[in-house]
Design a protein around this motif. Structure first.
Motif, PDB file in Angstrom:
ATOM      1  N   THR A  73       6.669  -1.465   0.831  1.00 19.76           N
ATOM      2  CA  THR A  73       5.634  -0.836   2.026  1.00 19.76           C
ATOM      3  C   THR A  73       5.327  -1.292   3.207  1.00 19.76           C
ATOM      4  OG1 THR A  73       3.186  -2.241   1.998  1.00 19.76           O
ATOM      5  CG2 THR A  73       5.108  -3.805   1.851  1.00 19.76           C
ATOM      6  N   THR A  74       4.090  -1.870   3.890  1.00 21.76           N
ATOM      7  CA  THR A  74       4.721  -1.576   5.487  1.00 21.76           C
ATOM      8  C   THR A  74       3.278  -2.306   6.063  1.00 21.76           C
ATOM      9  OG1 THR A  74       2.787   0.263   6.137  1.00 21.76           O
ATOM     10  CG2 THR A  74       5.363   0.731   5.824  1.00 21.76           C
ATOM     11  N   PHE A  75       3.806  -2.905   7.176  1.00 21.86           N
ATOM     12  CA  PHE A  75       2.409  -4.695   7.710  1.00 21.86           C
ATOM     13  C   PHE A  75       1.373  -3.563   7.770  1.00 21.86           C
ATOM     14  CE2 PHE A  75       5.584  -6.987   8.940  1.00 21.86           C
ATOM     15  CZ  PHE A  75       5.954  -6.438   9.937  1.00 21.86           C
ATOM     16  N   SER A  76       0.623  -2.353   7.327  1.00 20.67           N
ATOM     17  CA  SER A  76      -0.561  -1.714   7.648  1.00 20.67           C
ATOM     18  C   SER A  76      -1.559  -1.727   6.008  1.00 20.67           C
ATOM     19  CB  SER A  76      -0.699  -0.927   8.032  1.00 20.67           C
ATOM     20  OG  SER A  76       0.297   0.756   7.578  1.00 20.67           O
ATOM     21  N   ASP A  77      -0.632  -1.816   5.290  1.00 13.73           N
ATOM     22  CA  ASP A  77      -1.001  -2.519   3.580  1.00 13.73           C
ATOM     23  C   ASP A  77      -1.280  -3.312   2.544  1.00 13.73           C
ATOM     24  OD1 ASP A  77       0.275   0.843   2.939  1.00 13.73           O
ATOM     25  OD2 ASP A  77       1.950   0.081   3.090  1.00 13.73           O
ATOM     26  N   ASP A  78      -2.387  -3.828   3.633  1.00 10.72           N
ATOM     27  CA  ASP A  78      -3.062  -5.044   2.601  1.00 10.72           C
ATOM     28  C   ASP A  78      -3.496  -5.425   1.853  1.00 10.72           C
ATOM     29  OD1 ASP A  78      -2.444  -6.265   5.516  1.00 10.72           O
ATOM     30  OD2 ASP A  78      -3.676  -6.862   6.895  1.00 10.72           O
ATOM     31  N   GLU A  79      -4.170  -4.399   2.056  1.00 12.13           N
ATOM     32  CA  GLU A  79      -5.219  -3.724   0.416  1.00 12.13           C
ATOM     33  C   GLU A  79      -4.168  -3.458  -0.619  1.00 12.13           C
ATOM     34  OE1 GLU A  79      -4.872   0.303   1.753  1.00 12.13           O
ATOM     35  OE2 GLU A  79      -5.076  -1.888   2.627  1.00 12.13           O
ATOM     36  N   TYR A  80      -2.801  -3.279  -0.515  1.00 10.74           N
ATOM     37  CA  TYR A  80      -2.454  -2.394  -1.631  1.00 10.74           C
ATOM     38  C   TYR A  80      -1.141  -3.968  -1.949  1.00 10.74           C
ATOM     39  CZ  TYR A  80      -3.173   2.713  -0.695  1.00 10.74           C
ATOM     40  OH  TYR A  80      -3.375   3.652  -0.114  1.00 10.74           O
ATOM     41  N   ILE A  81      -0.935  -4.816  -0.949  1.00 16.06           N
ATOM     42  CA  ILE A  81      -0.118  -5.760  -0.998  1.00 16.06           C
ATOM     43  C   ILE A  81      -0.904  -6.872  -2.471  1.00 16.06           C
ATOM     44  CG2 ILE A  81       0.461  -7.665  -0.098  1.00 16.06           C
ATOM     45  CD1 ILE A  81       1.244  -6.305   2.685  1.00 16.06           C
ATOM     46  N   VAL A  82      -2.286  -6.944  -2.380  1.00 18.90           N
ATOM     47  CA  VAL A  82      -3.313  -7.439  -2.664  1.00 18.90           C
ATOM     48  C   VAL A  82      -3.470  -7.222  -4.352  1.00 18.90           C
ATOM     49  CG1 VAL A  82      -5.343  -8.898  -3.416  1.00 18.90           C
ATOM     50  CG2 VAL A  82      -4.495  -8.634  -0.828  1.00 18.90           C
ATOM     51  N   GLU A  83      -3.605  -5.492  -4.409  1.00 21.66           N
ATOM     52  CA  GLU A  83      -3.486  -5.255  -5.516  1.00 21.66           C
ATOM     53  C   GLU A  83      -2.228  -4.816  -6.414  1.00 21.66           C
ATOM     54  OE1 GLU A  83      -4.840  -3.463  -8.748  1.00 21.66           O
ATOM     55  OE2 GLU A  83      -6.544  -4.244  -7.173  1.00 21.66           O
ATOM     56  N   ALA A  84      -1.040  -5.360  -5.769  1.00 19.66           N
ATOM     57  CA  ALA A  84       0.173  -4.900  -6.297  1.00 19.66           C
ATOM     58  C   ALA A  84       0.199  -6.588  -7.020  1.00 19.66           C
ATOM     59  CB  ALA A  84       1.655  -5.155  -5.511  1.00 19.66           C
ATOM     60  N   LEU A  85      -0.052  -7.578  -6.396  1.00 17.89           N
ATOM     61  CA  LEU A  85      -0.037  -9.156  -6.625  1.00 17.89           C
ATOM     62  C   LEU A  85      -0.637  -8.953  -8.022  1.00 17.89           C
ATOM     63  CD1 LEU A  85      -0.410 -10.894  -3.369  1.00 17.89           C
ATOM     64  CD2 LEU A  85       1.849 -11.722  -5.241  1.00 17.89           C
ATOM     65  N   ARG A  86      -2.003  -8.336  -8.199  1.00 18.34           N
ATOM     66  CA  ARG A  86      -2.890  -8.812  -9.255  1.00 18.34           C
ATOM     67  C   ARG A  86      -1.710  -8.094  -9.936  1.00 18.34           C
ATOM     68  NH1 ARG A  86      -7.961  -7.974  -5.490  1.00 18.34           N
ATOM     69  NH2 ARG A  86      -7.817 -10.000  -4.673  1.00 18.34           N
ATOM     70  N   ILE A  87      -1.756  -6.659 -10.097  1.00 21.16           N
ATOM     71  CA  ILE A  87      -0.708  -6.248 -11.607  1.00 21.16           C
ATOM     72  C   ILE A  87       0.066  -6.643 -12.055  1.00 21.16           C
ATOM     73  CG2 ILE A  87      -1.970  -4.398 -10.645  1.00 21.16           C
ATOM     74  CD1 ILE A  87       0.585  -2.509  -9.690  1.00 21.16           C
ATOM     75  N   GLY A  88       1.093  -7.120 -10.485  1.00 17.43           N
ATOM     76  CA  GLY A  88       2.718  -8.193 -11.939  1.00 17.43           C
ATOM     77  C   GLY A  88       3.731  -7.318 -11.352  1.00 17.43           C
ATOM     78  N   VAL A  89       4.108  -7.094 -10.080  1.00 16.91           N
ATOM     79  CA  VAL A  89       5.180  -6.301  -9.736  1.00 16.91           C
ATOM     80  C   VAL A  89       5.853  -7.235  -9.320  1.00 16.91           C
ATOM     81  CG1 VAL A  89       3.861  -4.149  -8.513  1.00 16.91           C
ATOM     82  CG2 VAL A  89       4.276  -5.663  -6.896  1.00 16.91           C
ATOM     83  N   LYS A  90       7.275  -7.489  -9.126  1.00 15.52           N
ATOM     84  CA  LYS A  90       8.281  -8.047  -8.739  1.00 15.52           C
ATOM     85  C   LYS A  90       8.155  -8.307  -7.482  1.00 15.52           C
ATOM     86  CE  LYS A  90       8.557  -8.985 -13.158  1.00 15.52           C
ATOM     87  NZ  LYS A  90       7.770 -10.247 -13.939  1.00 15.52           N
TER      88      LYS A  90
END
Length: 209
Positions: free
Chosen positions: A81-98
């Motif tokens: 990811t990159t610094f600008s991917d805030d919404e993706y970071i949150v979604e990734a947390l929710r789906i359970g990536v490592k």
């Protein structure tokens, strides 16, 4: 260790392959360049870890990870990811990536892959510092109903910091086996799947800055 790399930038995949194989402990068994290939290659090759970009043209690594995790809950997926991917970071947390790796943080890539292989979730300090704001939401007000005690809250906070079982055990002077039992109990009590989701729960419902 068998690694699958997926990124729509050929230069990135080539560079990542060179970096990880130079460690002598990781073998790149496949390379893809979009979400569809990520799913297909994962199902065909069954890698130990999938290292995948988030933004890939019309598709995203989030979409591919969601599909893979729906079929295999224990899949080990690391997202780039990159610094600008805030919404993706949150979604990734929710789906359970490592975990999440910043593309520019090349020195962290191999250690992070090894950490995930050893059962840890990888949270870079930059992302960790941003999580409270990214997950800022109204507290749910039902912690008492969940019957979380002081020890539960302490362990949740340490998980959210990215500590592994051994580090948590040393921190609060308990055995690793006891920590494993506490974590299993927390997962059952909160109806969550893994450590990453425990960290999300902590930041959304407990953390106060």
């Amino acid at each position: 260790m068998r690694l699958l790399i997926v990124d729509d930038d050929l230069l990135v995949t080539t560079s990542l392959k060179t970096i990880v194989e130079a460690s002598g402990e990781i073998s790149v068994i496949g390379i893809g360049n979009n979400a569809t290939q990520a799913v297909e290659l994962y199902e065909t090759l069954h890698p130990d870890i999938l290292l995948m970009d988030i933004r890939m043209g019309e598709s995203t690594g989030i979409e591919a990870a969601t599909e893979i995790l729906a079929k295999e809950e224990q899949a080990s997926i690391l997202l780039l990811t990159t610094f600008s991917d805030d919404e993706y970071i949150v979604e990734a947390l929710r789906i359970g990536v490592k975990g999440y790796l910043l593309k520019q943080d090349l020195e962290a890539i191999v250690p992070s892959i090894k950490a995930v292989k050893n059962g840890q979730s990888v949270f870079g300090h930059t992302i960790m510092d941003r999580l409270p704001q990214l997950l800022k939401t109204e507290k749910n007000g039902c912690l008492e109903e969940l019957k979380l005690n002081e020890k539960d809250l302490s362990i949740l906070s340490l998980i959210a910091e990215g500590l592994n079982n051994k580090e948590i055990a040393e921190k609060i002077h308990l055995s690793e086996g006891t920590i494993r039992n506490y974590i299993s109990s927390l997962l059952e009590k909160l109806a969550l799947r893994d450590r990453t989701q425990l960290a999300v729960f902590y930041y959304k419902n407990i953390y106060v800055k």
